[in-house]
Design a protein around this motif. Structure first.
Motif, short mmCIF file in Angstrom:
data_model
loop_
_atom_site.label_atom_id
_atom_site.label_comp_id
_atom_site.label_asym_id
_atom_site.label_seq_id
_atom_site.Cartn_x
_atom_site.Cartn_y
_atom_site.Cartn_z
N VAL A 1 0.86 -1.13 0.09
CA VAL A 1 -0.07 0.16 0.00
C VAL A 1 0.99 1.32 -0.03
O VAL A 1 1.60 1.41 0.83
CB VAL A 1 -0.95 -0.06 1.49
CG1 VAL A 1 -1.91 1.22 1.40
CG2 VAL A 1 -1.50 -1.17 1.20
N TYR A 2 0.61 2.14 -0.82
CA TYR A 2 1.18 3.57 -1.11
C TYR A 2 0.25 4.51 -0.57
O TYR A 2 -0.99 4.27 -1.33
CB TYR A 2 1.89 3.72 -2.32
CG TYR A 2 2.86 2.93 -2.74
CD1 TYR A 2 4.10 3.20 -2.51
CD2 TYR A 2 2.65 1.77 -3.28
CE1 TYR A 2 5.43 2.64 -3.06
CE2 TYR A 2 3.70 0.97 -3.84
CZ TYR A 2 5.06 1.28 -3.64
OH TYR A 2 6.10 0.37 -3.95
N ALA A 3 0.16 5.54 0.25
CA ALA A 3 -0.70 6.46 0.59
C ALA A 3 -0.28 7.75 0.20
O ALA A 3 0.80 8.24 0.30
CB ALA A 3 -1.09 6.23 1.74
N ILE A 4 -1.30 8.74 -0.33
CA ILE A 4 -0.94 10.01 -0.63
C ILE A 4 -1.96 10.79 0.27
O ILE A 4 -3.22 10.65 0.12
CB ILE A 4 -0.97 10.44 -2.12
CG1 ILE A 4 0.09 9.58 -2.85
CG2 ILE A 4 -0.80 11.76 -2.31
CD1 ILE A 4 0.16 9.97 -4.32
N ALA A 5 -1.37 11.72 0.95
CA ALA A 5 -2.37 12.54 1.74
C ALA A 5 -1.74 13.92 1.76
O ALA A 5 -0.82 14.28 1.64
CB ALA A 5 -2.45 12.27 3.04
N ASN A 6 -2.82 14.82 2.00
CA ASN A 6 -2.36 16.28 2.41
C ASN A 6 -1.85 16.43 3.85
O ASN A 6 -2.86 15.80 4.64
CB ASN A 6 -3.68 17.36 2.15
CG ASN A 6 -3.94 17.36 0.55
OD1 ASN A 6 -5.00 16.83 0.18
ND2 ASN A 6 -3.23 18.25 -0.09
N ILE A 7 -0.91 17.05 4.08
CA ILE A 7 -0.30 16.84 5.43
C ILE A 7 -0.47 18.26 6.04
O ILE A 7 -0.16 19.28 5.32
CB ILE A 7 1.14 16.37 5.73
CG1 ILE A 7 2.01 17.27 4.95
CG2 ILE A 7 1.04 15.02 5.27
CD1 ILE A 7 3.46 16.78 5.11
N SER A 8 -1.00 18.59 7.28
CA SER A 8 -0.97 19.74 7.89
C SER A 8 0.58 19.96 8.85
O SER A 8 0.73 18.89 9.70
CB SER A 8 -2.07 20.10 8.92
OG SER A 8 -3.35 20.00 8.08
N ILE A 9 1.45 20.73 8.76
CA ILE A 9 2.65 21.19 9.16
C ILE A 9 2.32 22.35 10.33
O ILE A 9 1.86 23.35 9.75
CB ILE A 9 3.58 21.42 8.20
CG1 ILE A 9 3.49 20.22 7.27
CG2 ILE A 9 4.85 21.55 8.99
CD1 ILE A 9 4.58 20.48 5.98
N ILE A 10 2.93 22.34 11.36
CA ILE A 10 2.90 23.28 12.30
C ILE A 10 3.53 24.54 11.72
O ILE A 10 4.49 24.60 11.06
CB ILE A 10 3.55 22.94 13.77
CG1 ILE A 10 3.28 23.78 14.77
CG2 ILE A 10 5.10 22.70 13.55
CD1 ILE A 10 1.89 23.89 15.23
N ASN A 11 2.80 25.69 12.01
CA ASN A 11 2.99 26.93 11.67
C ASN A 11 3.22 27.04 10.03
O ASN A 11 3.92 28.12 9.55
CB ASN A 11 4.58 27.29 12.19
CG ASN A 11 4.29 27.53 13.70
OD1 ASN A 11 3.33 27.85 14.28
ND2 ASN A 11 5.27 26.99 14.36
N VAL A 12 2.57 26.39 9.37
CA VAL A 12 2.56 26.29 7.89
C VAL A 12 1.13 26.36 7.25
O VAL A 12 0.52 25.42 7.74
CB VAL A 12 3.17 25.02 7.17
CG1 VAL A 12 3.25 25.11 5.61
CG2 VAL A 12 4.80 25.33 7.52
N GLU A 13 0.89 27.32 6.35
CA GLU A 13 -0.64 27.32 6.26
C GLU A 13 -1.10 26.41 5.00
O GLU A 13 -1.89 25.78 4.97
CB GLU A 13 -0.70 28.89 5.61
CG GLU A 13 -2.19 28.99 5.17
CD GLU A 13 -2.48 30.46 4.67
OE1 GLU A 13 -3.47 30.82 4.04
OE2 GLU A 13 -1.46 31.23 4.67
N SER A 14 -0.33 26.14 3.88
CA SER A 14 -0.40 25.30 3.00
C SER A 14 -0.59 23.77 3.53
O SER A 14 0.17 23.58 4.46
CB SER A 14 0.68 25.31 1.87
OG SER A 14 1.93 25.12 2.07
#
Length: 210
Positions: free
Chosen positions: A125-138
């Motif tokens: 399984v390969y997974a692709i996700a949008n990640i939320s990073i501390i202090n980063v808006e995108s």
């Protein structure tokens, strides 16, 4: 007059013979096509099933496992992480997970790309996700895995044990196929785009690379 009639009869007989041959040819062609219908269907099926080496979100249970696992990673949920893997003891020490969860706070829009494993009870399984990073808006895309998922007693688990050399070689080979490389490229292109648009993310990448 009789001569003309004989000529007409002769022509009619010739036409009947031609039509008979034509009809027999059509029947023979029909029989050949009918007999080969399974082969043709198989070829058509192969043209679709082999378009990509992977399937996208094909197994809801595997998707649920990966989503649960990544959610537990972002929240440092020890009990849930231990329930998702073959060897729970690897999460007895949570220091690495806790450090990571302070930086990557969530995984969203998770898509799973699956390929058959070494046997019928395993899946890569390969997974692709949008990640939320501390202090980063995108929220850039990230490629996660590959995970070697196995089915035990009717349940899917991530095999976090020391994989055999055969399995490791198999997964390494898959990662270099053109389809999987295209997924990596998609993630990298999104990463580059977000870095251009978001100075905070660009700074994060620079720190990460250094």
């Amino acid at each position: 007059m009789a001569k003309n009639r004989k000529q007409e009869v002769k022509i009619k007989k010739l036409l009947i013979a031609v039509w008979a041959v034509f009809i027999m040819a059509l029947v023979s062609l029909g029989v050949i096509v009918y007999n080969k219908r399974d082969t043709v269907k198989e070829d058509l099926d192969m043209s679709f099933t082999t378009r990509f080496s992977y399937q996208t979100n094909a197994n809801p249970d595997i998707n649920a496992l990966i989503i649960t696992y990544l959610s537990a990673m972002s929240s440092s949920d020890q009990a849930t992480l231990q329930s998702c893997v073959v060897d729970p003891s690897q999460f007895d020490n949570m220091s690495v997970v806790q450090s990571q969860s302070r930086v990557i706070t969530s995984y969203k829009n998770i898509n799973c790309y699956t390929i058959e494993g070494m046997d019928e009870n395993s899946t890569v399984v390969y997974a692709i996700a949008n990640i939320s990073i501390i202090n980063v808006e995108s929220t850039p895309l990230d490629m996660l895995g590959p995970y070697y998922v196995v089915k035990k007693d009717g349940h899917y688990l991530i095999d976090n044990t020391m994989l055999s050399q055969d399995v490791s070689d198999y997964m390494e080979k898959l990662s270099h196929t053109s389809d999987i490389q295209d997924l990596y490229k998609m993630v990298k292109d999104d990463e580059d785009k977000k870095a251009e648009q978001d100075p905070a993310f660009k700074e994060f990448l620079n720190r990460l690379n250094n």
